[in-house]
Write an enzyme that holds these catalytic residues in place. Structure first.
Site, PDB file in Angstrom:
ATOM      1  N   SER A 107       0.848  -1.190   0.000  1.00 30.80           N
ATOM      2  CA  SER A 107       0.000   0.000   0.000  1.00 30.80           C
ATOM      3  C   SER A 107       0.886   1.243   0.000  1.00 30.80           C
ATOM      4  O   SER A 107       2.106   1.173   0.172  1.00 30.80           O
ATOM      5  CB  SER A 107      -0.882   0.007   1.245  1.00 30.80           C
ATOM      6  OG  SER A 107      -0.065   0.120   2.408  1.00 30.80           O
ATOM      7  N   ASP A 165      -0.996  -1.646  -4.179  1.00 31.07           N
ATOM      8  CA  ASP A 165      -2.352  -1.773  -3.668  1.00 31.07           C
ATOM      9  C   ASP A 165      -2.955  -0.387  -3.472  1.00 31.07           C
ATOM     10  O   ASP A 165      -2.337   0.504  -2.873  1.00 31.07           O
ATOM     11  CB  ASP A 165      -2.311  -2.531  -2.333  1.00 31.07           C
ATOM     12  CG  ASP A 165      -3.679  -2.929  -1.834  1.00 31.07           C
ATOM     13  OD1 ASP A 165      -4.602  -3.055  -2.664  1.00 31.07           O
ATOM     14  OD2 ASP A 165      -3.824  -3.149  -0.614  1.00 31.07           O
ATOM     15  N   GLY A 223     -10.404  -6.817   0.951  1.00 24.68           N
ATOM     16  CA  GLY A 223     -10.856  -6.959   2.328  1.00 24.68           C
ATOM     17  C   GLY A 223     -11.299  -8.369   2.659  1.00 24.68           C
ATOM     18  O   GLY A 223     -12.303  -8.562   3.346  1.00 24.68           O
ATOM     19  N   SER A 224     -10.519  -9.365   2.205  1.00 27.80           N
ATOM     20  CA  SER A 224     -10.993 -10.754   2.290  1.00 27.80           C
ATOM     21  C   SER A 224     -10.224 -11.624   3.267  1.00 27.80           C
ATOM     22  O   SER A 224     -10.108 -12.833   3.087  1.00 27.80           O
ATOM     23  CB  SER A 224     -10.992 -11.382   0.897  1.00 27.80           C
ATOM     24  OG  SER A 224     -11.983 -10.779   0.091  1.00 27.80           O
ATOM     25  N   SER A 225      -9.695 -11.009   4.312  1.00 21.84           N
ATOM     26  CA  SER A 225      -9.161 -11.814   5.413  1.00 21.84           C
ATOM     27  C   SER A 225     -10.309 -12.517   6.122  1.00 21.84           C
ATOM     28  O   SER A 225     -11.421 -11.982   6.214  1.00 21.84           O
ATOM     29  CB  SER A 225      -8.398 -10.934   6.411  1.00 21.84           C
ATOM     30  OG  SER A 225      -7.121 -10.589   5.916  1.00 21.84           O
ATOM     31  N   ILE A 232      -5.430 -10.216   1.122  1.00 21.90           N
ATOM     32  CA  ILE A 232      -5.348 -10.659   2.508  1.00 21.90           C
ATOM     33  C   ILE A 232      -4.238  -9.884   3.212  1.00 21.90           C
ATOM     34  O   ILE A 232      -3.085  -9.931   2.788  1.00 21.90           O
ATOM     35  CB  ILE A 232      -5.060 -12.171   2.582  1.00 21.90           C
ATOM     36  CG1 ILE A 232      -6.224 -12.955   1.969  1.00 21.90           C
ATOM     37  CG2 ILE A 232      -4.824 -12.607   4.027  1.00 21.90           C
ATOM     38  CD1 ILE A 232      -5.946 -14.435   1.802  1.00 21.90           C
ATOM     39  N   ASP A 233      -4.595  -9.198   4.278  1.00 23.21           N
ATOM     40  CA  ASP A 233      -3.614  -8.452   5.066  1.00 23.21           C
ATOM     41  C   ASP A 233      -3.814  -8.694   6.556  1.00 23.21           C
ATOM     42  O   ASP A 233      -2.903  -9.099   7.270  1.00 23.21           O
ATOM     43  CB  ASP A 233      -3.717  -6.953   4.742  1.00 23.21           C
ATOM     44  CG  ASP A 233      -2.589  -6.130   5.374  1.00 23.21           C
ATOM     45  OD1 ASP A 233      -1.661  -6.715   5.947  1.00 23.21           O
ATOM     46  OD2 ASP A 233      -2.640  -4.885   5.281  1.00 23.21           O
ATOM     47  N   THR A 234      -5.038  -8.472   7.028  1.00 26.55           N
ATOM     48  CA  THR A 234      -5.309  -8.607   8.462  1.00 26.55           C
ATOM     49  C   THR A 234      -4.917  -9.970   9.010  1.00 26.55           C
ATOM     50  O   THR A 234      -4.329 -10.069  10.098  1.00 26.55           O
ATOM     51  CB  THR A 234      -6.800  -8.339   8.744  1.00 26.55           C
ATOM     52  OG1 THR A 234      -7.092  -6.972   8.440  1.00 26.55           O
ATOM     53  CG2 THR A 234      -7.155  -8.623  10.188  1.00 26.55           C
TER      54      THR A 234
END
Length: 361
Positions: free
Chosen positions: A50, A83, A233-235, A276-278
């Site tokens: 990011s 990102d 936002g797919s964690s 996926i980040d979180t």
């Protein structure tokens, strides 16, 4: 060397029916964990940064770190992706530092906080497509505003995310508009809005069709069967990681992420990139808390970082296997960016948007 463009990687994924998890990084340990997992299961990789990550690590450090990962794992095709680029300058500077792919998020204005109108989104995304394709880099666009269908707002992360309330319609990508957007911009991949959001606190309950609109993914795929779709936002925010984080002094309220089974459902309907980040952050910080709690006299950072890397590696490996990415790295022969640029100029990579397909039942 195996630096690959997003377009080539997602074309391969579409042909073989899998998706590629896109893991965010801002430091060496995260990069090593991802590449170790990929090497273990022979999976191609998307690493993304990011604007916040680029500011934290510095472009020079980040660029050389990716060079080192590429040289350390020469058999793993590696796409380096920007990102949520907020304007042309962010995307152009990413390409200058070795990124093979950029996201131009024209759903928000350059401040990355204000929802933009459709015409703005089309115009700026097309400008980025033109400059990126000239050198063979790929472009991901976004249509619709990323945010929660429960409370009607977005989540700020790394300085990115819509502020205030937005309409329900803005939080869901319009399938008809998606057809026009892909045709007008010539993006290589399309991120769509269907109720996911950044961060850990995505849903207040296990999501159902009212707050996670997978039907939007399926309808857009029906109209755009040849377009690579992206889930942001797919964690999944796994419960065991939440429990571990809290067991060792954390204070994370109960939350729900995107269930893996819903992502797999999306993969069957054209989703080829899953952000996926979180999950990666949580895997590492839960271990930090455990080490700090169980070895209170420990002061060597490596004693925290090594087990944290192992935890992130295990999570990444699991996602490679769940999304069908495992086993494909060795099947891909990387096409140089110069050849990709030639194909763009020749029109060979123009989106296949057939009006008859887009309205077919």
């Amino acid at each position: 060397m195996a630096r690959i463009t997003l377009r080539q990687l997602l074309d391969h994924a579409a042909h073989h029916g899998y998706a590629v998890p896109a893991f965010n990084i801002n430091n060496m340990e995260q990069g090593i964990a991802i590449m170790q997992a990929a090497a273990e299961v022979d999976a191609p990789v998307i690493i993304q940064a990011s604007r916040g990550a680029r500011s934290y690590a510095g472009d020079l450090m980040l660029s050389h770190m990716i060079d080192a990962l590429e040289r350390t794992y020469p058999d793993i095709p590696l796409c380096m992706h920007q990102d949520h680029g907020n304007d042309e300058a962010t995307c152009a500077s990413a390409i200058a530092h070795g990124f093979t792919s950029v996201m131009m998020d024209g759903s928000l204005k350059a401040d990355a906080k204000t929802a933009a109108d459709y015409d703005y989104n089309v115009a700026i995304t097309r400008r980025v497509v033109d400059l990126a394709h000239w050198v063979g880099a790929s472009v991901e666009g976004e249509l619709g505003v990323l945010g929660s269908l429960e409370h009607g707002g977005g989540e700020q992360e790394d300085g990115h995310g819509v502020e205030g309330k937005v309409s329900h319609d803005q939080l869901l990508t319009d399938p008809d508009q998606a057809v026009d957007f892909v045709r007008a911009t010539k993006v290589d991949a399309l991120a769509i809005a269907m109720g996911t959001s950044h961060g850990a606190y995505k849903f207040s309950r296990k999501p159902d069709g009212d707050i996670l609109a997978m039907r939007v993914v399926e309808e857009i795929h029906r109209r755009l069967p040849n377009t690579h779709l992206v889930m942001h936002g797919s964690s999944s925010v796994p419960q065991p990681l939440q429990d571990m984080f809290n067991a060792f002094g954390g204070e994370m309220p109960q939350t729900w992420g995107v269930p893996v089974e819903e992502i797999v459902r999306g993969i069957k309907s054209g989703v080829r990139k899953v952000n996926i980040d979180t999950d990666c952050r949580l895997a590492m910080t839960a271990v930090f808390r455990k080490v700090a709690s169980q070895a209170r006299s420990e002061f060597d950072p490596r004693k925290f970082l090594k087990p944290a890397m192992d935890a992130m590696r295990d999570l990444c490996r699991e996602r490679f296997e769940q999304f069908g990415t495992a086993g494909h790295a060795g099947k891909i022969k990387v096409i140089p960016m110069s050849e990709m640029a030639r194909r763009y100029r020749a029109g060979e990579l123009d989106p296949r948007v057939d009006v008859r397909e887009s309205v077919a039942a």
